[in-house]
Design a protein around this motif. Structure first.
Motif, PDB file in Angstrom:
ATOM      1  N   GLU A  49       0.812  -1.223   0.000  1.00 24.55           N
ATOM      2  CA  GLU A  49       0.000   0.000   0.000  1.00 24.55           C
ATOM      3  C   GLU A  49       0.839   1.263   0.000  1.00 24.55           C
ATOM      4  O   GLU A  49       0.418   2.292  -0.519  1.00 24.55           O
ATOM      5  N   TRP A  50       2.061   1.200   0.581  1.00 28.42           N
ATOM      6  CA  TRP A  50       2.868   2.400   0.787  1.00 28.42           C
ATOM      7  C   TRP A  50       4.224   2.294   0.090  1.00 28.42           C
ATOM      8  O   TRP A  50       4.790   1.210  -0.043  1.00 28.42           O
ATOM      9  N   ALA A  51       4.722   3.456  -0.338  1.00 29.16           N
ATOM     10  CA  ALA A  51       6.105   3.594  -0.802  1.00 29.16           C
ATOM     11  C   ALA A  51       6.830   4.522   0.161  1.00 29.16           C
ATOM     12  O   ALA A  51       6.243   5.471   0.684  1.00 29.16           O
ATOM     13  N   VAL A  52       8.097   4.249   0.392  1.00 28.25           N
ATOM     14  CA  VAL A  52       8.933   5.105   1.232  1.00 28.25           C
ATOM     15  C   VAL A  52      10.045   5.667   0.355  1.00 28.25           C
ATOM     16  O   VAL A  52      10.755   4.916  -0.324  1.00 28.25           O
ATOM     17  N   VAL A  53      10.206   6.992   0.368  1.00 28.15           N
ATOM     18  CA  VAL A  53      11.212   7.654  -0.463  1.00 28.15           C
ATOM     19  C   VAL A  53      12.071   8.541   0.421  1.00 28.15           C
ATOM     20  O   VAL A  53      11.550   9.418   1.127  1.00 28.15           O
ATOM     21  N   THR A  54      13.378   8.334   0.397  1.00 26.99           N
ATOM     22  CA  THR A  54      14.282   9.208   1.155  1.00 26.99           C
ATOM     23  C   THR A  54      14.798  10.323   0.257  1.00 26.99           C
ATOM     24  O   THR A  54      14.854  10.194  -0.961  1.00 26.99           O
ATOM     25  N   GLY A  55      15.176  11.437   0.880  1.00 28.57           N
ATOM     26  CA  GLY A  55      15.602  12.591   0.105  1.00 28.57           C
ATOM     27  C   GLY A  55      14.486  13.101  -0.778  1.00 28.57           C
ATOM     28  O   GLY A  55      14.697  13.487  -1.935  1.00 28.57           O
ATOM     29  N   ALA A  56      13.270  13.143  -0.215  1.00 31.95           N
ATOM     30  CA  ALA A  56      12.070  13.361  -1.031  1.00 31.95           C
ATOM     31  C   ALA A  56      11.652  14.819  -1.169  1.00 31.95           C
ATOM     32  O   ALA A  56      10.664  15.116  -1.832  1.00 31.95           O
ATOM     33  N   GLY A  57      12.390  15.737  -0.572  1.00 30.40           N
ATOM     34  CA  GLY A  57      11.965  17.135  -0.587  1.00 30.40           C
ATOM     35  C   GLY A  57      12.088  17.807  -1.935  1.00 30.40           C
ATOM     36  O   GLY A  57      11.360  18.744  -2.244  1.00 30.40           O
ATOM     37  N   LEU A  73       0.128   4.369  -5.151  1.00 33.30           N
ATOM     38  CA  LEU A  73       0.699   4.131  -3.829  1.00 33.30           C
ATOM     39  C   LEU A  73       0.567   5.359  -2.940  1.00 33.30           C
ATOM     40  O   LEU A  73       0.688   6.503  -3.396  1.00 33.30           O
ATOM     41  N   ASN A  74       0.292   5.128  -1.670  1.00 28.88           N
ATOM     42  CA  ASN A  74       0.482   6.182  -0.683  1.00 28.88           C
ATOM     43  C   ASN A  74       1.986   6.322  -0.447  1.00 28.88           C
ATOM     44  O   ASN A  74       2.739   5.359  -0.630  1.00 28.88           O
ATOM     45  N   VAL A  75       2.428   7.503  -0.044  1.00 25.02           N
ATOM     46  CA  VAL A  75       3.865   7.764   0.003  1.00 25.02           C
ATOM     47  C   VAL A  75       4.293   8.324   1.352  1.00 25.02           C
ATOM     48  O   VAL A  75       3.657   9.249   1.883  1.00 25.02           O
ATOM     49  N   VAL A  76       5.379   7.745   1.883  1.00 22.36           N
ATOM     50  CA  VAL A  76       6.065   8.333   3.036  1.00 22.36           C
ATOM     51  C   VAL A  76       7.275   9.078   2.491  1.00 22.36           C
ATOM     52  O   VAL A  76       8.170   8.471   1.890  1.00 22.36           O
ATOM     53  N   MET A  77       7.284  10.377   2.680  1.00 21.79           N
ATOM     54  CA  MET A  77       8.370  11.212   2.173  1.00 21.79           C
ATOM     55  C   MET A  77       9.283  11.594   3.335  1.00 21.79           C
ATOM     56  O   MET A  77       8.825  12.174   4.323  1.00 21.79           O
ATOM     57  N   ILE A  78      10.564  11.284   3.197  1.00 25.38           N
ATOM     58  CA  ILE A  78      11.530  11.547   4.264  1.00 25.38           C
ATOM     59  C   ILE A  78      12.615  12.475   3.730  1.00 25.38           C
ATOM     60  O   ILE A  78      13.197  12.229   2.671  1.00 25.38           O
ATOM     61  N   SER A  79      12.871  13.553   4.472  1.00 27.10           N
ATOM     62  CA  SER A  79      13.911  14.488   4.056  1.00 27.10           C
ATOM     63  C   SER A  79      14.327  15.360   5.239  1.00 27.10           C
ATOM     64  O   SER A  79      13.705  15.313   6.306  1.00 27.10           O
ATOM     65  N   ARG A  80      15.363  16.155   5.022  1.00 26.21           N
ATOM     66  CA  ARG A  80      15.931  16.948   6.116  1.00 26.21           C
ATOM     67  C   ARG A  80      15.210  18.279   6.325  1.00 26.21           C
ATOM     68  O   ARG A  80      14.909  18.648   7.449  1.00 26.21           O
ATOM     69  N   THR A  81      14.909  18.993   5.243  1.00 24.78           N
ATOM     70  CA  THR A  81      14.360  20.344   5.360  1.00 24.78           C
ATOM     71  C   THR A  81      12.836  20.281   5.410  1.00 24.78           C
ATOM     72  O   THR A  81      12.185  19.936   4.405  1.00 24.78           O
ATOM     73  N   LEU A  82      12.273  20.606   6.555  1.00 19.20           N
ATOM     74  CA  LEU A  82      10.841  20.439   6.785  1.00 19.20           C
ATOM     75  C   LEU A  82      10.005  21.271   5.823  1.00 19.20           C
ATOM     76  O   LEU A  82       8.989  20.799   5.314  1.00 19.20           O
ATOM     77  N   GLU A  83      10.412  22.498   5.561  1.00 27.45           N
ATOM     78  CA  GLU A  83       9.620  23.377   4.698  1.00 27.45           C
ATOM     79  C   GLU A  83       9.491  22.798   3.285  1.00 27.45           C
ATOM     80  O   GLU A  83       8.392  22.748   2.716  1.00 27.45           O
ATOM     81  N   LYS A  84      10.600  22.353   2.710  1.00 29.37           N
ATOM     82  CA  LYS A  84      10.564  21.751   1.368  1.00 29.37           C
ATOM     83  C   LYS A  84       9.738  20.468   1.381  1.00 29.37           C
ATOM     84  O   LYS A  84       8.995  20.185   0.450  1.00 29.37           O
TER      85      LYS A  84
END
Length: 312
Positions: A49-57, A73-84
């Protein structure tokens, strides 16, 4: 004796021709991916059901998030800069209608994984894209002229891939299905001077991915290393797209057609062709001092031009 030599050379020539023919036929799959092994629209959603992507900003991570959401797919987006991250997540959610979950994490730190794992609990994760990465030096330079060596690049380019893979591969193994895409680089396909640290870290990703695919292919899991050359992203300072340099959206859309094509792909037809051309260039050419000086001189002139005309 002459007759034997003639037969031997004929046999060798025939084998070489056969080898080249097989290589050409196999390459046709990149030209006609839909005819060779079409990936159905439901393929990615069937993984989970889900995809996980790092550096997603931004850049490739943002493009992968969009494309996977478009494929259901639903997406989990992971990155450092919260605003982006928040801005990109809102765009993905509003454009595709899929659920989006964000996790702020700085992958240069080794303390982020407990929080990531906690936030991923209970999700049916079918796709992992290990995209996050960094350049040790934004411009080519010799090793001793670069920034001081610290753990940031190793944590971001190497540890992140191994930790995220181990975290998510466990549930993929139990379900006997899943897709892991690890982003390497064309500069990691050979020992690349002037980008020594980056090249070495990306070579690790390639070897790690191929060995891991050998271990888990029989369990129904696809692990593929994606090895792009030129893509217009923040890392490449948004280099102008051309025949070789692709936009992030173009590259990702094409690369997702190749997920069933083996343990390594270069991501798009232009990069597949370039990779095969570069295989014929002897390594000593790239390692020669003249080549290195030419590269350094070219980048110096490029920067001077940019400073004189920042908005060409």
């Amino acid at each position: 004796m002459e007759a034997f030599q003639h037969q031997l050379f004929t046999l060798i020539g025939g084998l070489i021709c056969f080898y080249v023919l097989v290589k050409c036929i196999r390459f046709m799959k990149y030209i006609f991916p839909h005819m060779w092994s079409a990936v159905p629209q439901t393929f990615f959603r069937s993984m989970g059901e889900w995809a996980v992507v790092t550096g997603a900003g931004e850049g490739l991570g943002r493009a992968y998030s969009f494309e996977l959401a478009k494929r259901g797919l639903n997406v989990v987006m992971i990155s450092r800069t919260l605003e982006k991250l928040q801005r990109a997540a809102t765009e993905v959610e509003q454009t595709t209608g899929q659920k989006v979950k964000i996790i702020q994490a700085d992958f240069t730190k080794n303390s982020v994984y407990e929080n990531i794992e906690k936030n991923l609990q209970g999700l049916d994760i079918g796709v992992l894209v290990n995209n996050v990465g960094m350049l040790h030096n934004p411009l080519p330079c010799r090793f001793l002229n670069g920034s001081d060596i610290d753990e940031s690049l190793v944590n971001c380019n190497i540890i992140s891939v191994t930790k995220m893979t181990k975290m998510i591969l466990k549930q993929m193994e139990s379900r006997r299905k899943g897709l892991i895409l690890n982003l390497s680089s064309g500069l990691g396909t050979f020992p690349c001077p002037l980008y020594t640290m980056y090249s070495a870290s990306k070579a690790f990703i390639s070897t790690f991915s191929k060995a891991l695919q050998a271990e888990y292919k029989a369990k129904g899991i696809i692990i593929q290393v994606v090895t792009p050359y030129g893509v217009s992203t923040p890392m490449t300072r948004y280099q102008k797209p051309d025949l070789i340099t692709k936009t992030a959206e173009e590259f990702v859309s094409e690369s997702l057609q190749y997920v069933t094509f083996g343990d390594e792909v270069f991501g798009c037809l232009a990069h597949e062709v370039l990779a095969r051309v570069l295989q014929f260039v002897p390594l000593w050419v790239f390692h020669s001092n003249r080549f290195q000086e030419t590269v350094l001189h070219s980048f110096t002139n490029y920067l001077k031009k940019m400073w004189r005309n920042p908005n060409p």
